[in-house]
Design a protein around this motif. Structure first.
Motif, PDB file in Angstrom:
ATOM      1  N   GLY A  11       0.808  -1.208   0.000  1.00 30.83           N
ATOM      2  CA  GLY A  11       0.000   0.000   0.000  1.00 30.83           C
ATOM      3  C   GLY A  11       0.845   1.262   0.000  1.00 30.83           C
ATOM      4  N   GLY A  12       2.143   1.129   0.253  1.00 29.15           N
ATOM      5  CA  GLY A  12       3.060   2.252   0.169  1.00 29.15           C
ATOM      6  C   GLY A  12       2.942   3.299   1.256  1.00 29.15           C
ATOM      7  N   GLN A  13       2.301   3.001   2.376  1.00 32.46           N
ATOM      8  CA  GLN A  13       2.135   3.996   3.432  1.00 32.46           C
ATOM      9  C   GLN A  13       3.140   3.844   4.561  1.00 32.46           C
ATOM     10  N   GLY A  14       4.225   3.134   4.340  1.00 38.76           N
ATOM     11  CA  GLY A  14       5.203   3.014   5.405  1.00 38.76           C
ATOM     12  C   GLY A  14       6.219   1.930   5.145  1.00 38.76           C
ATOM     13  N   LEU A  15       6.966   1.601   6.200  1.00 43.30           N
ATOM     14  CA  LEU A  15       8.040   0.619   6.114  1.00 43.30           C
ATOM     15  C   LEU A  15       7.943  -0.381   7.259  1.00 43.30           C
ATOM     16  N   ARG A  16       8.247  -1.636   6.970  1.00 44.28           N
ATOM     17  CA  ARG A  16       8.472  -2.636   8.010  1.00 44.28           C
ATOM     18  C   ARG A  16       9.964  -2.576   8.320  1.00 44.28           C
ATOM     19  N   VAL A  17      10.290  -2.485   9.600  1.00 43.71           N
ATOM     20  CA  VAL A  17      11.674  -2.270  10.024  1.00 43.71           C
ATOM     21  C   VAL A  17      12.091  -3.366  10.987  1.00 43.71           C
ATOM     22  N   ILE A  18      13.241  -3.960  10.726  1.00 42.81           N
ATOM     23  CA  ILE A  18      13.901  -4.841  11.691  1.00 42.81           C
ATOM     24  C   ILE A  18      15.041  -4.029  12.274  1.00 42.81           C
ATOM     25  N   ALA A  19      15.010  -3.812  13.583  1.00 42.45           N
ATOM     26  CA  ALA A  19      16.039  -3.017  14.264  1.00 42.45           C
ATOM     27  C   ALA A  19      16.709  -3.889  15.315  1.00 42.45           C
ATOM     28  N   VAL A  20      18.029  -4.039  15.203  1.00 45.89           N
ATOM     29  CA  VAL A  20      18.793  -4.889  16.115  1.00 45.89           C
ATOM     30  C   VAL A  20      19.851  -4.045  16.797  1.00 45.89           C
ATOM     31  N   ASN A  21      19.845  -4.086  18.120  1.00 50.72           N
ATOM     32  CA  ASN A  21      20.811  -3.354  18.919  1.00 50.72           C
ATOM     33  C   ASN A  21      22.038  -4.227  19.117  1.00 50.72           C
ATOM     34  N   THR A  22      23.192  -3.771  18.639  1.00 44.11           N
ATOM     35  CA  THR A  22      24.427  -4.544  18.783  1.00 44.11           C
ATOM     36  C   THR A  22      25.225  -4.127  20.012  1.00 44.11           C
ATOM     37  N   GLY A  23      24.728  -3.155  20.770  1.00 44.21           N
ATOM     38  CA  GLY A  23      25.404  -2.706  21.987  1.00 44.21           C
ATOM     39  C   GLY A  23      24.877  -3.447  23.209  1.00 44.21           C
ATOM     40  N   ILE A  24      25.486  -3.189  24.336  1.00 41.71           N
ATOM     41  CA  ILE A  24      25.062  -3.804  25.590  1.00 41.71           C
ATOM     42  C   ILE A  24      24.343  -2.744  26.414  1.00 41.71           C
ATOM     43  N   ASP A  25      23.139  -3.064  26.864  1.00 45.80           N
ATOM     44  CA  ASP A  25      22.334  -2.168  27.706  1.00 45.80           C
ATOM     45  C   ASP A  25      21.974  -0.843  27.040  1.00 45.80           C
ATOM     46  N   ASP A  26      22.075  -0.771  25.727  1.00 44.95           N
ATOM     47  CA  ASP A  26      21.650   0.427  25.009  1.00 44.95           C
ATOM     48  C   ASP A  26      20.233   0.199  24.494  1.00 44.95           C
ATOM     49  N   PRO A  27      19.433   1.263  24.403  1.00 45.57           N
ATOM     50  CA  PRO A  27      18.092   1.079  23.844  1.00 45.57           C
ATOM     51  C   PRO A  27      18.160   0.895  22.329  1.00 45.57           C
ATOM     52  N   VAL A  28      17.125   0.305  21.763  1.00 46.97           N
ATOM     53  CA  VAL A  28      16.990   0.221  20.315  1.00 46.97           C
ATOM     54  C   VAL A  28      16.577   1.613  19.847  1.00 46.97           C
ATOM     55  N   GLN A  29      17.387   2.204  18.966  1.00 45.34           N
ATOM     56  CA  GLN A  29      17.111   3.552  18.471  1.00 45.34           C
ATOM     57  C   GLN A  29      17.296   3.596  16.958  1.00 45.34           C
ATOM     58  N   PHE A  30      16.427   4.357  16.306  1.00 43.70           N
ATOM     59  CA  PHE A  30      16.582   4.567  14.867  1.00 43.70           C
ATOM     60  C   PHE A  30      15.974   5.900  14.483  1.00 43.70           C
ATOM     61  N   ARG A  31      16.379   6.379  13.317  1.00 41.24           N
ATOM     62  CA  ARG A  31      15.889   7.662  12.797  1.00 41.24           C
ATOM     63  C   ARG A  31      14.877   7.407  11.685  1.00 41.24           C
ATOM     64  N   ILE A  32      13.806   8.197  11.694  1.00 41.52           N
ATOM     65  CA  ILE A  32      12.780   8.120  10.660  1.00 41.52           C
ATOM     66  C   ILE A  32      12.835   9.421   9.874  1.00 41.52           C
ATOM     67  N   ASP A  33      13.188   9.338   8.600  1.00 36.75           N
ATOM     68  CA  ASP A  33      13.248  10.515   7.741  1.00 36.75           C
ATOM     69  C   ASP A  33      11.882  10.727   7.100  1.00 36.75           C
ATOM     70  N   VAL A  34      11.404  11.971   7.136  1.00 43.50           N
ATOM     71  CA  VAL A  34      10.103  12.304   6.562  1.00 43.50           C
ATOM     72  C   VAL A  34      10.253  13.495   5.618  1.00 43.50           C
ATOM     73  N   SER A  35       9.319  13.600   4.676  1.00 49.00           N
ATOM     74  CA  SER A  35       9.368  14.693   3.711  1.00 49.00           C
ATOM     75  C   SER A  35       8.858  16.004   4.293  1.00 49.00           C
ATOM     76  N   ASP A  36       8.055  15.940   5.363  1.00 51.89           N
ATOM     77  CA  ASP A  36       7.521  17.169   5.964  1.00 51.89           C
ATOM     78  C   ASP A  36       7.290  16.959   7.457  1.00 51.89           C
ATOM     79  N   VAL A  37       8.140  17.572   8.271  1.00 51.69           N
ATOM     80  CA  VAL A  37       7.981  17.448   9.725  1.00 51.69           C
ATOM     81  C   VAL A  37       6.774  18.221  10.239  1.00 51.69           C
ATOM     82  N   GLY A  38       6.194  19.064   9.396  1.00 49.76           N
ATOM     83  CA  GLY A  38       4.992  19.787   9.777  1.00 49.76           C
ATOM     84  C   GLY A  38       3.736  18.933   9.674  1.00 49.76           C
ATOM     85  N   ALA A  39       3.830  17.794   8.975  1.00 46.02           N
ATOM     86  CA  ALA A  39       2.699  16.875   8.855  1.00 46.02           C
ATOM     87  C   ALA A  39       2.593  16.039  10.136  1.00 46.02           C
ATOM     88  N   ALA A  40       1.584  15.188  10.190  1.00 46.51           N
ATOM     89  CA  ALA A  40       1.407  14.307  11.353  1.00 46.51           C
ATOM     90  C   ALA A  40       2.631  13.416  11.537  1.00 46.51           C
TER      91      ALA A  40
END
Length: 134
Positions: A76-105
């Motif tokens: 449907g093209g409305q997003g992404l399925r993401v597999i995020a793996v933390n390779t550090g110890i005791d660090d949270p899983v973190q990732f960046r989401i790039d968007v075309s307009d931060v003023g949108a929802a």
């Protein structure tokens, strides 16, 4: 004469206020990035998660810190399925989401599954929380 002075004063005040009324104070707009942090309310922090990142204008997802990501489009093209793996110890899983307009929802991030540091499946996805910051 005082009538004309007062009238000119009112017109001058209105002339200054009209441009201010037309200012758009809706916040930043255009391309930008959200930082997503995945935590759990109970138990060990997740070592890996599968999430759906859904919303208009999502242009990509990248790992942050020791987190590596792999992505695939959601039908449907409305997003992404993401597999995020933390390779550090005791660090949270973190990732960046790039968007075309931060003023949108803001995008919605839905956790589908996760694993702990011993690669055990975590079945209680309701214990996950995803915090988005800009």
């Amino acid at each position: 004469m005082s009538h004309w002075v007062r009238t000119l004063g009112i017109i001058g005040t209105l002339a200054l206020l009209v441009p201010l009324a037309s200012c758009d104070d809706s916040g930043p707009q255009g391309p930008g990035t959200y930082e997503a942090t995945v935590t759990r309310s109970a138990g060990l922090p997740p070592a890996g998660v599968v999430v759906d990142v859904v919303g208009p204008g999502i242009t990509g997802v990248t790992g942050s810190g020791p987190t590596q990501v792999w992505t695939a489009p959601i039908s449907g093209g409305q997003g992404l399925r993401v597999i995020a793996v933390n390779t550090g110890i005791d660090d949270p899983v973190q990732f960046r989401i790039d968007v075309s307009d931060v003023g949108a929802a803001a995008p919605e991030v839905v956790v589908r599954m996760g694993t702990d540091g011993d690669n055990r499946h975590i079945t209680a996805v309701a214990t996950y929380r995803v915090d988005l910051t800009r």
